[in-house]
Motif scaffolding. Structure first.
Motif, PDB file in Angstrom:
ATOM      1  N   ILE A   1       0.861  -1.189   0.000  1.00  0.00           N
ATOM      2  CA  ILE A   1       0.000   0.000   0.000  1.00  0.00           C
ATOM      3  C   ILE A   1       0.893   1.233   0.000  1.00  0.00           C
ATOM      4  O   ILE A   1       1.814   1.343   0.826  1.00  0.00           O
ATOM      5  N   SER A   2       0.621   2.136  -0.913  1.00  0.00           N
ATOM      6  CA  SER A   2       1.428   3.358  -0.994  1.00  0.00           C
ATOM      7  C   SER A   2       0.887   4.415  -0.034  1.00  0.00           C
ATOM      8  O   SER A   2      -0.285   4.402   0.356  1.00  0.00           O
ATOM      9  N   ALA A   3       1.774   5.346   0.349  1.00  0.00           N
ATOM     10  CA  ALA A   3       1.363   6.461   1.217  1.00  0.00           C
ATOM     11  C   ALA A   3       0.341   7.347   0.514  1.00  0.00           C
ATOM     12  O   ALA A   3      -0.546   7.924   1.153  1.00  0.00           O
ATOM     13  N   GLU A   4       0.441   7.436  -0.796  1.00  0.00           N
ATOM     14  CA  GLU A   4      -0.523   8.252  -1.545  1.00  0.00           C
ATOM     15  C   GLU A   4      -1.930   7.675  -1.437  1.00  0.00           C
ATOM     16  O   GLU A   4      -2.906   8.402  -1.309  1.00  0.00           O
ATOM     17  N   THR A   5      -2.022   6.353  -1.465  1.00  0.00           N
ATOM     18  CA  THR A   5      -3.338   5.711  -1.335  1.00  0.00           C
ATOM     19  C   THR A   5      -3.956   6.002   0.037  1.00  0.00           C
ATOM     20  O   THR A   5      -5.148   6.295   0.160  1.00  0.00           O
ATOM     21  N   ILE A   6      -3.138   5.949   1.075  1.00  0.00           N
ATOM     22  CA  ILE A   6      -3.656   6.206   2.426  1.00  0.00           C
ATOM     23  C   ILE A   6      -4.109   7.654   2.568  1.00  0.00           C
ATOM     24  O   ILE A   6      -5.193   7.939   3.090  1.00  0.00           O
ATOM     25  N   SER A   7      -3.271   8.584   2.118  1.00  0.00           N
ATOM     26  CA  SER A   7      -3.631  10.008   2.242  1.00  0.00           C
ATOM     27  C   SER A   7      -4.849  10.346   1.390  1.00  0.00           C
ATOM     28  O   SER A   7      -5.708  11.148   1.798  1.00  0.00           O
ATOM     29  N   GLN A   8      -4.970   9.712   0.218  1.00  0.00           N
ATOM     30  CA  GLN A   8      -6.141   9.958  -0.627  1.00  0.00           C
ATOM     31  C   GLN A   8      -7.409   9.416   0.041  1.00  0.00           C
ATOM     32  O   GLN A   8      -8.472  10.032  -0.024  1.00  0.00           O
ATOM     33  N   THR A   9      -7.301   8.273   0.703  1.00  0.00           N
ATOM     34  CA  THR A   9      -8.461   7.709   1.410  1.00  0.00           C
ATOM     35  C   THR A   9      -8.927   8.640   2.524  1.00  0.00           C
ATOM     36  O   THR A   9     -10.127   8.905   2.678  1.00  0.00           O
ATOM     37  N   LEU A  10      -7.984   9.155   3.304  1.00  0.00           N
ATOM     38  CA  LEU A  10      -8.347  10.075   4.380  1.00  0.00           C
ATOM     39  C   LEU A  10      -8.914  11.385   3.833  1.00  0.00           C
ATOM     40  O   LEU A  10      -9.855  11.951   4.385  1.00  0.00           O
ATOM     41  N   ARG A  11      -8.348  11.852   2.738  1.00  0.00           N
ATOM     42  CA  ARG A  11      -8.827  13.111   2.156  1.00  0.00           C
ATOM     43  C   ARG A  11     -10.251  12.979   1.640  1.00  0.00           C
ATOM     44  O   ARG A  11     -11.091  13.867   1.843  1.00  0.00           O
ATOM     45  N   ILE A  12     -10.552  11.852   0.972  1.00  0.00           N
ATOM     46  CA  ILE A  12     -11.904  11.639   0.467  1.00  0.00           C
ATOM     47  C   ILE A  12     -12.890  11.464   1.621  1.00  0.00           C
ATOM     48  O   ILE A  12     -14.012  11.973   1.592  1.00  0.00           O
ATOM     49  N   ALA A  13     -12.462  10.781   2.677  1.00  0.00           N
ATOM     50  CA  ALA A  13     -13.363  10.540   3.804  1.00  0.00           C
ATOM     51  C   ALA A  13     -13.736  11.832   4.519  1.00  0.00           C
ATOM     52  O   ALA A  13     -14.878  12.017   4.950  1.00  0.00           O
ATOM     53  N   VAL A  14     -12.788  12.745   4.637  1.00  0.00           N
ATOM     54  CA  VAL A  14     -13.036  13.980   5.390  1.00  0.00           C
ATOM     55  C   VAL A  14     -13.581  15.075   4.489  1.00  0.00           C
ATOM     56  O   VAL A  14     -14.624  15.671   4.757  1.00  0.00           O
ATOM     57  N   GLY A  15     -12.878  15.374   3.412  1.00  0.00           N
ATOM     58  CA  GLY A  15     -13.255  16.510   2.571  1.00  0.00           C
ATOM     59  C   GLY A  15     -14.091  16.151   1.366  1.00  0.00           C
ATOM     60  O   GLY A  15     -14.691  17.021   0.745  1.00  0.00           O
ATOM     61  N   GLY A  16     -14.146  14.878   1.020  1.00  0.00           N
ATOM     62  CA  GLY A  16     -14.913  14.480  -0.153  1.00  0.00           C
ATOM     63  C   GLY A  16     -14.143  14.677  -1.438  1.00  0.00           C
ATOM     64  O   GLY A  16     -13.149  15.410  -1.491  1.00  0.00           O
ATOM     65  N   ASP A  17     -14.614  14.021  -2.476  1.00  0.00           N
ATOM     66  CA  ASP A  17     -13.966  14.130  -3.782  1.00  0.00           C
ATOM     67  C   ASP A  17     -15.017  13.946  -4.865  1.00  0.00           C
ATOM     68  O   ASP A  17     -15.923  13.119  -4.734  1.00  0.00           O
ATOM     69  N   SER A  18     -14.902  14.740  -5.910  1.00  0.00           N
ATOM     70  CA  SER A  18     -15.829  14.648  -7.028  1.00  0.00           C
ATOM     71  C   SER A  18     -15.473  13.424  -7.885  1.00  0.00           C
ATOM     72  O   SER A  18     -14.341  13.293  -8.349  1.00  0.00           O
ATOM     73  N   VAL A  19     -16.459  12.531  -8.048  1.00  0.00           N
ATOM     74  CA  VAL A  19     -16.200  11.293  -8.783  1.00  0.00           C
ATOM     75  C   VAL A  19     -16.891  11.263 -10.140  1.00  0.00           C
ATOM     76  O   VAL A  19     -16.476  10.520 -11.034  1.00  0.00           O
ATOM     77  N   ASP A  20     -17.948  12.069 -10.306  1.00  0.00           N
ATOM     78  CA  ASP A  20     -18.653  12.021 -11.588  1.00  0.00           C
ATOM     79  C   ASP A  20     -19.657  13.167 -11.638  1.00  0.00           C
ATOM     80  O   ASP A  20     -19.849  13.898 -10.652  1.00  0.00           O
TER      81      ASP A  20
END
Length: 393
Positions: free
Chosen positions: A70-89
């Motif tokens: 598991i890369s550090a980028e994957t972990i930080s992206q997971t936390l970022r999406i969980a807290v701040g959200g991310d546009s998926v579509d």
């Protein structure tokens, strides 16, 4: 309800605190804030010193994450999406004129604490590699709790600077009978003058009003807010009024060809203050910038009345009247047009007499014109007689 600060300032009362270091500046700001709270009429006291805010810092164990693929980028992206959200579509709805942005985010109940976020799971293995057809899924889901630890920290405080010097702001408002910040400020200046040491350094506190300290080597307090704007306004208006008086004097000298007659004509200008200041007190109004504008505007009207008197006196002298008869005749004959002028000013300014902003302008025009009318009618002829009787004889 309270009157908001008129100019674009932080607050009605603003004290800029300067010091040689953070500790001395904070110590002086605490003293200034205490003085604010002790001063009668000063309310809503606050300062621009932030309390320590806790912050949770997620530290990734990169070695353990690498063992799970598991890369550090994957972990930080997971936390970022969980807290701040991310546009998926984008969602195309027939009822909407614009496309609706679809945001992926955890519900608020699931992200209320850092520990709840650590319950999220990420899949081990190379997440970017596509599985072969018919192959099993990627590795198992690993909780973030096994890969991330939480370190408590403190949010960095804001650093305020003005003209490249660190500053701490202490703000407040005024309420009650004394709505003007000047009265509270004079009281607080007396208390600040008794502050002889800051942080044990023994340095006196320097108080500034219009100018800012040249350096922050010594403790200083600079008053800003409405007081700074007031000083600038009255200073600029005073200079403008002085220039207006000079221009009026030059014009009258050119008309009457005398250096003494313009002084007699312009002596009616300060007479208007005899009515302006008591009228402000009777109306319970403060002498504001609009009052100063009314005083300056009324100067042209009262000078006009004096010119009418002096010009009529000289006209009568040219017709053969004695000086005594000319000045008496001027005060009697020219009183009616002067009275009509004053009544026109009073009627015209009455419509803004109870306006919260332009009340001072109306009071200055009305009271100044009436006082100048009553006083200059007698004073200007008498002064003209005293200045010219010896020459006439």
């Amino acid at each position: 309800a309270e009157v908001p600060p008129g100019p674009p300032v932080l607050q009605t009362l603003v004290a800029e605190v300067y010091g040689p270091d953070d500790a001395a500046r904070r110590h002086l700001a605490e003293q200034v804030r205490a003085i604010f709270k002790e001063t009668p009429g000063v309310v809503d006291v606050d300062w621009y010193v932030e309390e320590d805010q806790p912050k949770a810092r997620f530290v990734i164990d990169k070695e353990k994450a690498a063992l799970h693929g598991i890369s550090a980028e994957t972990i930080s992206q997971t936390l970022r999406i969980a807290v701040g959200g991310d546009s998926v579509d984008l969602v195309h709805l027939p009822e909407e004129k614009e496309d609706v942005n679809l945001i992926l985010q955890l519900p608020r109940s699931a992200r209320g604490s850092p520990e709840e976020l650590l319950a999220l799971r990420v899949r081990s293995g190379d997440a970017n590699a596509l599985p072969e057809p018919g192959a099993a899924a990627a590795g198992p889901l690993i909780p973030l709790r096994e890969l991330v630890r939480i370190e408590p920290a403190t949010v960095e405080q804001s650093i305020h600077r003005k003209n490249l010097m660190p500053v701490t702001y202490v703000i407040g408002d005024v309420a009650g009978a004394a709505e003007s910040p000047a009265y509270a400020l004079f009281t607080m200046n007396e208390a600040l003058a008794r502050q002889t040491s800051v942080g044990g350094a023994g340095a006196p506190v320097t108080i500034y009003h219009l100018a800012q300290p040249a350096s922050d080597d010594r403790p200083a307090v600079k008053w800003d807010g409405e007081w700074h704007i007031t000083l600038e306004v009255f200073r600029d208006m005073g200079l403008a009024f002085a220039a207006v008086l000079i221009l009026i004097y030059v014009l009258i000298v050119g008309w009457f060809r005398s250096f003494l007659t313009p002084l007699i004509v312009m002596v009616a200008i300060p007479f208007s203050l005899v009515g302006i200041l008591p009228a402000h007190g009777a109306m319970g109004a403060f002498f504001t910038a609009t009052s100063m504008i009314g005083f300056m505007a009324g100067a042209g009207i009262v000078v006009r009345n004096s010119i009418i008197l002096v010009d009529f006196i000289e006209q009568r002298l040219g017709e053969g009247f004695s000086l005594e008869a000319a000045v008496v005749d001027a005060g009697a004959v020219r009183f009616r047009p002067m009275l009509l002028t004053a009544l026109a000013v009073v009627v015209g300014a009455a419509v803004i007499l109870f306006d919260p902003i332009f009340q001072g302008l109306a009071i200055a025009l009305m009271a100044g014109e009436i006082a100048s009318l009553l006083i200059s009618r007698m004073a200007v002829p008498v002064l003209y007689f005293m200045a010219n009787r010896r020459r006439r004889r």
